[in-house]
Design a protein around this motif. Structure first.
Motif, mmCIF file in Angstrom:
data_model
loop_
_atom_site.group_PDB
_atom_site.id
_atom_site.type_symbol
_atom_site.label_atom_id
_atom_site.label_comp_id
_atom_site.label_asym_id
_atom_site.label_seq_id
_atom_site.Cartn_x
_atom_site.Cartn_y
_atom_site.Cartn_z
ATOM 1 N N ALA A 71 69.335 21.024 13.350
ATOM 2 C CA ALA A 71 68.112 20.220 13.368
ATOM 3 C C ALA A 71 66.896 21.121 13.571
ATOM 4 C CB ALA A 71 68.180 19.172 14.472
ATOM 5 N N SER A 72 65.829 20.786 12.872
ATOM 6 C CA SER A 72 64.629 21.623 12.927
ATOM 7 C C SER A 72 63.958 21.581 14.293
ATOM 8 C CB SER A 72 63.638 21.182 11.847
ATOM 9 O OG SER A 72 63.255 19.828 12.045
ATOM 10 N N LYS A 73 64.169 20.504 15.047
ATOM 11 C CA LYS A 73 63.602 20.383 16.382
ATOM 12 C C LYS A 73 64.692 19.934 17.339
ATOM 13 C CE LYS A 73 59.989 18.130 19.112
ATOM 14 N NZ LYS A 73 58.953 17.056 19.158
ATOM 15 N N LEU A 74 64.892 20.708 18.406
ATOM 16 C CA LEU A 74 65.942 20.410 19.370
ATOM 17 C C LEU A 74 65.343 19.816 20.640
ATOM 18 C CD1 LEU A 74 68.182 23.604 19.003
ATOM 19 C CD2 LEU A 74 68.302 21.443 17.737
ATOM 20 N N GLU A 75 66.070 18.846 21.208
ATOM 21 C CA GLU A 75 65.616 18.160 22.413
ATOM 22 C C GLU A 75 66.490 18.562 23.602
ATOM 23 O OE1 GLU A 75 62.982 16.175 22.264
ATOM 24 O OE2 GLU A 75 62.834 16.276 20.075
ATOM 25 N N ASP A 76 65.902 18.484 24.783
ATOM 26 C CA ASP A 76 66.657 18.615 26.021
ATOM 27 C C ASP A 76 67.180 17.216 26.345
ATOM 28 O OD1 ASP A 76 67.731 19.190 28.443
ATOM 29 O OD2 ASP A 76 65.868 19.837 29.403
ATOM 30 N N VAL A 77 68.389 16.931 25.932
ATOM 31 C CA VAL A 77 68.908 15.572 25.965
ATOM 32 C C VAL A 77 69.299 15.167 27.383
ATOM 33 C CG1 VAL A 77 70.724 14.027 25.148
ATOM 34 C CG2 VAL A 77 69.698 15.691 23.581
ATOM 35 N N ILE A 78 68.721 14.064 27.835
ATOM 36 C CA ILE A 78 69.053 13.481 29.133
ATOM 37 C C ILE A 78 69.839 12.203 28.898
ATOM 38 C CG2 ILE A 78 68.148 12.565 31.301
ATOM 39 C CD1 ILE A 78 67.564 15.532 30.907
ATOM 40 N N TYR A 79 70.998 12.109 29.507
ATOM 41 C CA TYR A 79 71.844 10.922 29.361
ATOM 42 C C TYR A 79 71.067 9.678 29.790
ATOM 43 C CZ TYR A 79 75.793 7.745 30.107
ATOM 44 O OH TYR A 79 76.649 6.673 30.073
ATOM 45 N N ALA A 101 66.781 12.855 19.472
ATOM 46 C CA ALA A 101 67.648 13.827 18.805
ATOM 47 C C ALA A 101 68.151 13.278 17.478
ATOM 48 C CB ALA A 101 68.819 14.192 19.719
ATOM 49 N N ASP A 102 68.580 12.008 17.470
ATOM 50 C CA ASP A 102 69.026 11.383 16.219
ATOM 51 C C ASP A 102 67.870 11.221 15.234
ATOM 52 O OD1 ASP A 102 71.717 10.866 15.682
ATOM 53 O OD2 ASP A 102 71.819 9.288 17.173
ATOM 54 N N ILE A 103 66.698 10.821 15.746
ATOM 55 C CA ILE A 103 65.528 10.666 14.876
ATOM 56 C C ILE A 103 65.187 11.999 14.219
ATOM 57 C CG2 ILE A 103 63.052 10.162 14.826
ATOM 58 C CD1 ILE A 103 64.699 7.654 15.123
ATOM 59 N N ASN A 104 65.290 13.094 14.974
ATOM 60 C CA ASN A 104 65.008 14.424 14.419
ATOM 61 C C ASN A 104 65.952 14.754 13.270
ATOM 62 O OD1 ASN A 104 63.104 14.610 16.427
ATOM 63 N ND2 ASN A 104 64.193 16.143 17.642
ATOM 64 N N CYS A 105 67.241 14.498 13.479
ATOM 65 C CA CYS A 105 68.213 14.796 12.421
ATOM 66 C C CYS A 105 68.003 13.885 11.214
ATOM 67 C CB CYS A 105 69.640 14.640 12.954
ATOM 68 S SG CYS A 105 70.461 16.216 13.309
ATOM 69 N N VAL A 162 67.260 4.008 7.219
ATOM 70 C CA VAL A 162 66.807 5.229 7.874
ATOM 71 C C VAL A 162 65.350 5.507 7.537
ATOM 72 C CG1 VAL A 162 67.132 7.732 8.030
ATOM 73 C CG2 VAL A 162 69.123 6.215 7.945
ATOM 74 N N ASP A 163 64.993 5.332 6.285
ATOM 75 C CA ASP A 163 63.599 5.537 5.880
ATOM 76 C C ASP A 163 62.680 4.556 6.612
ATOM 77 O OD1 ASP A 163 61.568 6.765 4.085
ATOM 78 O OD2 ASP A 163 61.444 4.743 3.284
ATOM 79 N N PHE A 164 63.120 3.320 6.763
ATOM 80 C CA PHE A 164 62.347 2.303 7.480
ATOM 81 C C PHE A 164 62.208 2.687 8.956
ATOM 82 C CE2 PHE A 164 62.168 -1.537 10.109
ATOM 83 C CZ PHE A 164 61.115 -2.245 9.529
ATOM 84 N N ALA A 165 63.306 3.068 9.588
ATOM 85 C CA ALA A 165 63.289 3.388 11.021
ATOM 86 C C ALA A 165 62.408 4.582 11.330
ATOM 87 C CB ALA A 165 64.718 3.645 11.509
ATOM 88 N N VAL A 166 62.369 5.544 10.423
ATOM 89 C CA VAL A 166 61.620 6.783 10.660
ATOM 90 C C VAL A 166 60.155 6.661 10.242
ATOM 91 C CG1 VAL A 166 61.412 9.202 9.921
ATOM 92 C CG2 VAL A 166 63.658 8.263 10.540
ATOM 93 N N ASN A 167 59.879 5.923 9.157
ATOM 94 C CA ASN A 167 58.542 5.974 8.558
ATOM 95 C C ASN A 167 57.730 4.682 8.631
ATOM 96 O OD1 ASN A 167 58.791 8.713 7.671
ATOM 97 N ND2 ASN A 167 60.141 8.001 6.018
ATOM 98 N N ILE A 178 73.241 19.107 12.566
ATOM 99 C CA ILE A 178 73.789 19.263 13.913
ATOM 100 C C ILE A 178 72.635 19.456 14.889
ATOM 101 C CG2 ILE A 178 75.292 20.618 15.409
ATOM 102 C CD1 ILE A 178 76.880 21.457 12.982
ATOM 103 N N HIS A 179 72.526 18.537 15.830
ATOM 104 C CA HIS A 179 71.530 18.694 16.895
ATOM 105 C C HIS A 179 72.234 19.249 18.128
ATOM 106 C CE1 HIS A 179 69.108 17.754 20.413
ATOM 107 N NE2 HIS A 179 68.066 17.758 19.601
#
Length: 460
Positions: free
Chosen positions: A204-212, A220-224, A323-328, A177-178
Motif C-alpha cells: 500500500a502506498s500509505k501505511l497506517e499505525d493500526v489500532i485494534y 488501512a483498507d481504504i488506502n489499499c 468500492v468506487d462509491f465508498a472511496v470517491n 498488502i497493507h
C-alpha cells in the motif's frame, strides 16, 4: 556329436527364424513410433485446452520476470500435494486420523521460517518462487476474464501471510498488502521482497499505525482500495479484504463462478441493533499510553444524511462500483469522516453504506422491507464463542473467536462461505497444512462446489 546334432536346426529354418525376428522388430518399432506420436498429439491437445493458460496469453498478463516461471509450468494436472498425515481422512472427520495427527504434531517440533528468514529468502526471487512453488496452479479462461483484487491487512507472521497469499495467488489478479507501521520491520522487509518477486503484488502506498477497534484499521483498507482503483494493470471486478489469519474455503475458479452469479451484488454484513448504538453515540479516542480505544463520555452528533448506523463485519466482497462509491462519493466520504471518532468503525462503515437505501449505494440487494438481504453474506465463516446455536470449536477461543483445530475441518469444507477466520500456522500446524493440501488439490482437479445454492441466493 550326435547329442549336440539333435539340437541343430536346418539352415532353412534358421533363415526363416531370423526373418521372423526382423519382422517382429519392425512391427515393434512401428507400434512404438505410433504410440509416442499419439501421446505427443494428445499432450499438445491438452495444452491447447481452455483449462490451462497458454504461454502467449500468460505473456500478455505478466511482466517479464515471471513469464518464464509460469510458461514452463502449464501442466494441465500438476502433482497433487500430499502431507505427512492423511489429510483426506482428517477432512472427512475420521477420528483415528485426527487422533494420529494430533499425537504427531504434539511430539514433533515444527520449525517455521522467522520473519527475517522469509525476507532473506525472498530477496532471491528464483529461490523464493521455487521454494514455495508459485508455479503450481492452472487458470481457466473464465478466471482470466474475471480478475479479482485483494486487500490484505497484515501485522505479523510472514509465514502465514505467505501461505494465504500463495493460496489465493493468480498472475492475472491484483494484491495490495497493507503492513502495519507498528509491526516488526522484518515483516515489512519480507513483504516488500515478496512483492518484488510477484509483479501483481504491491505494498500500500500509505501505511497506517493500526489500532485494534480504532479508525486506522478502516483507513488501512481504504488506502489499499484507493490504490487498487488506480492500479491500471488489472481491471478487477471485485475486492475481497482479508486478514492474514483467514484462509480460502473455495478455489479461485469457484470464487469467480460465485461472484459471477452475484453479478455485481456485494457480500456485506449489515444489521440494525440498538444495543450497539453506544459505539457511535459517544466520542471515542485512542489512549496514547495504552494504545487502546476508549470512550470520553461526550455525546457525538448524529451521522450525516440521516443515515441509520448499521453493524456488520469488517470483511466482505465488494464490487468495483461499490468500492468506487465508498472511496470517491461525497456522501460516503462524509460518512467515513464521521466514523473517525467512533468505536470500531471498520464494523460500521461498510454496513452503514449498505443499510441506507436512500444513499444509492451500488451493489446492495435489499429485501421487500428495504433491509439488506442477509442471504448474500457469504464472505467469511467465523465461529464466535457467543454464537447461537454455537458450533463446537475443536481448537481454542481467542477474543471470542475460534482458532480452528483439526476437528473443525470436516465442518469447514462443507461451508458455503468463501473464506474462514481464523487459523494460526503454529497452533495444531496440520490444520492449516491440511487446508492447504485440500484447497490446492481441488484447484488442480477443477473440483467445483454445487452452485445452485448461490443461484438461489439471487432469486427474489
Amino acid at each position: 556329436m550326435g547329442m549336440y546334432a539333435c539340437f541343430e536346426r536346418p539352415p532353412t529354418m534358421n533363415r526363416k527364424r531370423k526373418l521372423m525376428k526382423s519382422l517382429l522388430k519392425l512391427v515393434f518399432l512401428i507400434v512404438v513410433v505410433v504410440f509416442f506420436n499419439h501421446m505427443k498429439a494428445e499432450n499438445e491437445s491438452i495444452e491447447r485446452h481452455d483449462a490451462s493458460v497458454s504461454i502467449l496469453k500468460t505473456k500478455k498478463v505478466l511482466k517479464n520476470n515471471i513469464r518464464v516461471l509460469i510458461g514452463r509450468n502449464l501442466n494441465p494436472m500438476p502433482k497433487l500435494l500430499v502431507n505427512e498425515v492423511n489429510c483426506q481422512g482428517i477432512i472427512e472427520g475420521d477420528e483415528w486420523h485426527i487422533s494420529y495427527a494430533s499425537k504427531i504434531q504434539n511430539r514433533v517440533g515444527f520449525k517455521f521460517l522467522t520473519d527475517r528468514e522469509m525476507g532473506k529468502l525472498a530477496k532471491n526471487c528464483d529461490v523464493f518462487l521455487k521454494t514455495f512453488e508459485y508455479n503450481r496452479f492452472t487458470v481457466s479462461q473464465e478466471e482470466l476474464d474475471f480478475p479479482i483484487a485483494y486487500s490484505l491487512i497484515v501485522y505479523k507472521d510472514a509465514v502465514q501471510i505467505e501461505m494465504l497469499l500463495r493460496a489465493i495467488y493468480r498472475p492475472h489478479n491484483a494484491y495490495c498488502i497493507h503492513v502495519d507501521k507498528s509491526s516488526n520491520p522484518n515483516i515489512l522487509d519480507a513483504m516488500k521482497a515478496i512483492a518484488n518477486c510477484l509483479p501483481n503484488v504491491f505494498i500500500a502506498s500509505k501505511l497506517e499505525d493500526v489500532i485494534y477497534e480504532g479508525y486506522s484499521r478502516l483507513q488501512a483498507d481504504i488506502n489499499c482500495m484507493t490504490d487498487l482503483l488506480h492500479y491500471a494493470d488489472v481491471k478487477w471486478k471485485y475486492v475481497i479484504n482479508l486478514p492474514a489469519q483467514e484462509y480460502p474455503l473455495k478455489t479461485n475458479a469457484e470464487i469467480v463462478k460465485i461472484l459471477k452469479i452475484l453479478n455485481g451484488t456485494c457480500s456485506i454484513e449489515s444489521i440494525y441493533d440498538e444495543v450497539l448504538h453506544k459505539r457511535t453515540n459517544e466520542i471515542y479516542f485512542v489512549n496514547p499510553w495504552s494504545l487502546k480505544v476508549q470512550g470520553t463520555g461526550l455525546h457525538k452528533r448524529p451521522p450525516p444524511y440521516s443515515v441509520v448506523v448499521g453493524k456488520g463485519s469488517a470483511y466482505g466482497a465488494f464490487s468495483r462500483k461499490f468500492v468506487d462509491f465508498a472511496v470517491n462519493d461525497m456522501k460516503a466520504r462524509e460518512i467515513l469522516k464521521w466514523t473517525e471518532d467512533t468505536f470500531s468503525p471498520d464494523e460500521t462503515f461498510w454496513a452503514t453504506l449498505a443499510m441506507n437505501k436512500h444513499l444509492g449505494t451500488p451493489g446492495i440487494k435489499y429485501t421487500a422491507s428495504g433491509m439488506p438481504d442477509q442471504r448474500v453474506w457469504i464472505s467469511t465463516s467465523i465461529t464466535w464463542d457467543f454464537s447461537k446455536p454455537k458450533p463446537k470449536c475443536h481448537g481454542r477461543y481467542v477474543r471470542n473467536v475460534c482458532v480452528f483445530g483439526l476437528g473443525d475441518l470436516h465442518r469447514l469444507v462443507s461451508e458455503k462461505k468463501l473464506f474462514a477466520n481464523k487459523f494460526h500456522y503454529a497452533y495444531q500446524p496440520f490444520t492449516l497444512m491440511c487446508m492447504e493440501e485440500w484447497i490446492f488439490n481441488k484447484s488442480v482437479t477443477y473440483s467445483y462446489t454445487d452452485l445452485d445454492y448461490y443461484r438461489d441466493l439471487m432469486n427474489d
